[in-house]
Design a protein around this motif. Sequence first.
Motif, PDB file in Angstrom:
ATOM      1  N   ARG A   1      34.139  30.199  41.395  1.00 28.62           N
ATOM      2  CA  ARG A   1      32.847  30.301  42.066  1.00 28.62           C
ATOM      3  C   ARG A   1      32.816  31.386  43.133  1.00 28.62           C
ATOM      4  O   ARG A   1      31.761  31.699  43.676  1.00 28.62           O
TER       5      ARG A   1
ATOM      6  N   GLU B   1      19.148  16.259  45.229  1.00 34.00           N
ATOM      7  CA  GLU B   1      19.388  16.334  43.786  1.00 34.00           C
ATOM      8  C   GLU B   1      18.594  17.468  43.156  1.00 34.00           C
ATOM      9  O   GLU B   1      19.103  18.213  42.316  1.00 34.00           O
TER      10      GLU B   1
ATOM     11  N   TYR C   1      20.311  20.694  43.930  1.00 31.05           N
ATOM     12  CA  TYR C   1      21.496  20.868  43.092  1.00 31.05           C
ATOM     13  C   TYR C   1      21.102  21.451  41.742  1.00 31.05           C
ATOM     14  O   TYR C   1      21.724  22.409  41.257  1.00 31.05           O
ATOM     15  N   TYR C   2      20.058  20.884  41.159  1.00 31.85           N
ATOM     16  CA  TYR C   2      19.616  21.385  39.846  1.00 31.85           C
ATOM     17  C   TYR C   2      19.038  22.794  39.949  1.00 31.85           C
ATOM     18  O   TYR C   2      19.205  23.610  39.040  1.00 31.85           O
TER      19      TYR C   2
ATOM     20  N   LYS D   1      21.647  25.233  39.558  1.00 38.68           N
ATOM     21  CA  LYS D   1      22.322  25.243  38.258  1.00 38.68           C
ATOM     22  C   LYS D   1      21.413  25.647  37.098  1.00 38.68           C
ATOM     23  O   LYS D   1      21.882  26.217  36.119  1.00 38.68           O
TER      24      LYS D   1
ATOM     25  N   TYR E   1      26.387  22.515  46.132  1.00 40.68           N
ATOM     26  CA  TYR E   1      26.831  23.179  44.899  1.00 40.68           C
ATOM     27  C   TYR E   1      28.110  22.554  44.359  1.00 40.68           C
ATOM     28  O   TYR E   1      28.303  22.442  43.145  1.00 40.68           O
ATOM     29  N   ASN E   2      29.000  22.130  45.257  1.00 39.30           N
ATOM     30  CA  ASN E   2      30.280  21.550  44.841  1.00 39.30           C
ATOM     31  C   ASN E   2      30.183  20.078  44.466  1.00 39.30           C
ATOM     32  O   ASN E   2      31.123  19.517  43.909  1.00 39.30           O
ATOM     33  N   ASP E   3      29.068  19.442  44.807  1.00 41.01           N
ATOM     34  CA  ASP E   3      28.895  18.008  44.521  1.00 41.01           C
ATOM     35  C   ASP E   3      28.484  17.834  43.060  1.00 41.01           C
ATOM     36  O   ASP E   3      27.360  18.148  42.677  1.00 41.01           O
ATOM     37  N   GLU E   4      29.416  17.339  42.260  1.00 36.47           N
ATOM     38  CA  GLU E   4      29.130  17.197  40.820  1.00 36.47           C
ATOM     39  C   GLU E   4      28.773  15.762  40.433  1.00 36.47           C
ATOM     40  O   GLU E   4      28.739  15.426  39.252  1.00 36.47           O
TER      41      GLU E   4
ATOM     42  N   HIS F   1      26.210  14.172  39.880  1.00 40.96           N
ATOM     43  CA  HIS F   1      24.804  14.149  39.470  1.00 40.96           C
ATOM     44  C   HIS F   1      24.746  14.008  37.954  1.00 40.96           C
ATOM     45  O   HIS F   1      25.604  14.544  37.240  1.00 40.96           O
TER      46      HIS F   1
ATOM     47  N   PRO G   1      23.633  14.772  34.096  1.00 42.55           N
ATOM     48  CA  PRO G   1      23.317  16.059  33.463  1.00 42.55           C
ATOM     49  C   PRO G   1      21.816  16.345  33.574  1.00 42.55           C
ATOM     50  O   PRO G   1      20.985  15.439  33.560  1.00 42.55           O
TER      51      PRO G   1
END
Length: 605
Positions: A54, A466, A469-470, A473, A539-542, A544, A546
């Motif tokens: 990253r 949330e 975050y999306y 991405k 960004y690092n919080d995964e 969530h 899909p």
Amino acid sequence: MAYPKELVDEILSKADIVQVIKAYIPVNKKGRNYMAICPFHDDKHPSLSISPERQIFKCFVCGTAGNVFTFVSKYENISYQEAIKKVADIIGFHDERLEKEAFVPKKDSTLEPLYKCIDDLQGLYQYGLNIPEGKEAKDYLGARNIDQEQVKKYKIGYALMDGRKTVEYLIGKGHSLKSIQDIGIALASANAKDGNAGRLIFPLCDPNGQVVGFSARKLKKEQDPKYVNSPETPIFHKGRILYNYHNVKGSARHAGYVYVLEGFMDVMALDKAGIPNAVALMGTALSNEQIKLLRRLGCELRLCLDGDAAGQMGMMKMITQLHDSGIPFRLVSNPNDLRDPDDILQESGPEALKEAMSHLVDSMDFQINYYLNVKKLDTAEEKKRVLLYFVKFLQSMEPGIERENYIAKLASATGYRAEAIRSQLSVKKQTKEEYEEIEFAVDQENFGRLHPEKTYLKRLVMAEKEVLYYMLKEMGAIKYFQDDVDHFYTPIYQSLANYIIDYQATRNGNIAIPLLINDIEQAEDNETDALVSQITKIYNDELHPPYDDAHMKEVVQTIKEEKEKIFIKEQAEKSINKEGITDKERGEILKKYAASRKKILDSRS
């Protein structure tokens, strides 16, 4: 001016963050990432994570985060624009635009007249020291062993006794009365007196060395108070200044330490004794802005305030601040010597001062010594409170000589027997995780009942996070935000959303997090550090689900519902606080709001 965006993007695309950070500190591979001891706080175990995938770094203790430019900027204590050029040099990237587009820091044009005015005033003060009227001031400096070299280094001056001449001089140099007033000299008219008149002048500089204010010391017994400091002005804010900071910011990191003292005469005393890395607070308080300045030095702080009760109490107060800041520090401890550094120099000479400054102890030692030598514990309540305070530190220490030494000192300070203190150490220590679990249980049981409005606010923040975050991405999430959300309730999230939208408007494709961080850094936002820390955290919080349209619609709907609930509450508060409202009308509003609150609670079940 800033470097062109396309140039910065190109440098960023060619820089390997791991290799650049390696040029400054040791790093070790751990899984897909690299870990290092964080240089931005007193790190004992590697907590700085570097992601080659990253191209970002983040400390999971102090929260410092960013891209390769951010790291170099913070590590070297240079501007972000200077860090861009530095990174280019490190990776061997050459482009003539790096020379042509040399960075010039932005300046507030409205303050330029004040800087010019105060520079002319500083020149007048220095001139005043070298005329017959300034002889008394010169004699004082000579008596304090301050030589001509130090007078020049610290720009010491003397204010003319006739303050009207000072004002007239500045007017004659073309400065307006408003500018003279705005630097803290003139009060109302050209006949106003200089409050520094007849005093020895010590200029106060900002971190870049620009004079922004003055401290004036009395020379005659009848002059009171002893010191007169500039008032708060558009360019002078006492809490943002550390005396002599501009002189040590380049050398303190190399030396590995900086002494933090109470007064600028103490700074000069250490300089005279061969210890040039020292700054002064001009008092016994430490502001958050000053802590930030000290953190940028990237070295150990050595705190030394006056030996009197006020100075020692000031050090006690600062211990908590410095612990919270994560900056490594020790304290100068000479319990039987109440003199300040300047007094030690004058009375005992430079070698004695160097010896006194070498008596460094950690915070626990200092605090126990404080209760042994400065503030005796009188009541049983005081003794118990101090005992319990130190027990948590003793519990964190391994059994052995060092811990036994502290137990003996604590026994002497509190009057408790050493055996009683040891028995307290066996009491189960509540860990941070256990404390948080207890808090969480209480929160879940009582939070909704006591604070329903905060429950849905919490739900709103989680939903907004949330969506952010999306947005980082997936391109489709940005369109959802623009079409269906429009704005976030949480200010920092809205700021981040604005940066994401601006990013998409100027670049094609999905978000590249190092480039987004670059946009935030280059904007010179007042909350840059918080924004960068938050964006890397999200960004690092995964954790969530899909991304898909159905889930996105559900989250967006949650945001709409929760914002509506907040709106209802705010409208009710406005209505109930209107002037002239009757008790009956107020009762109706409360009844309607109670119904809506019940609906909110029911919707959660």
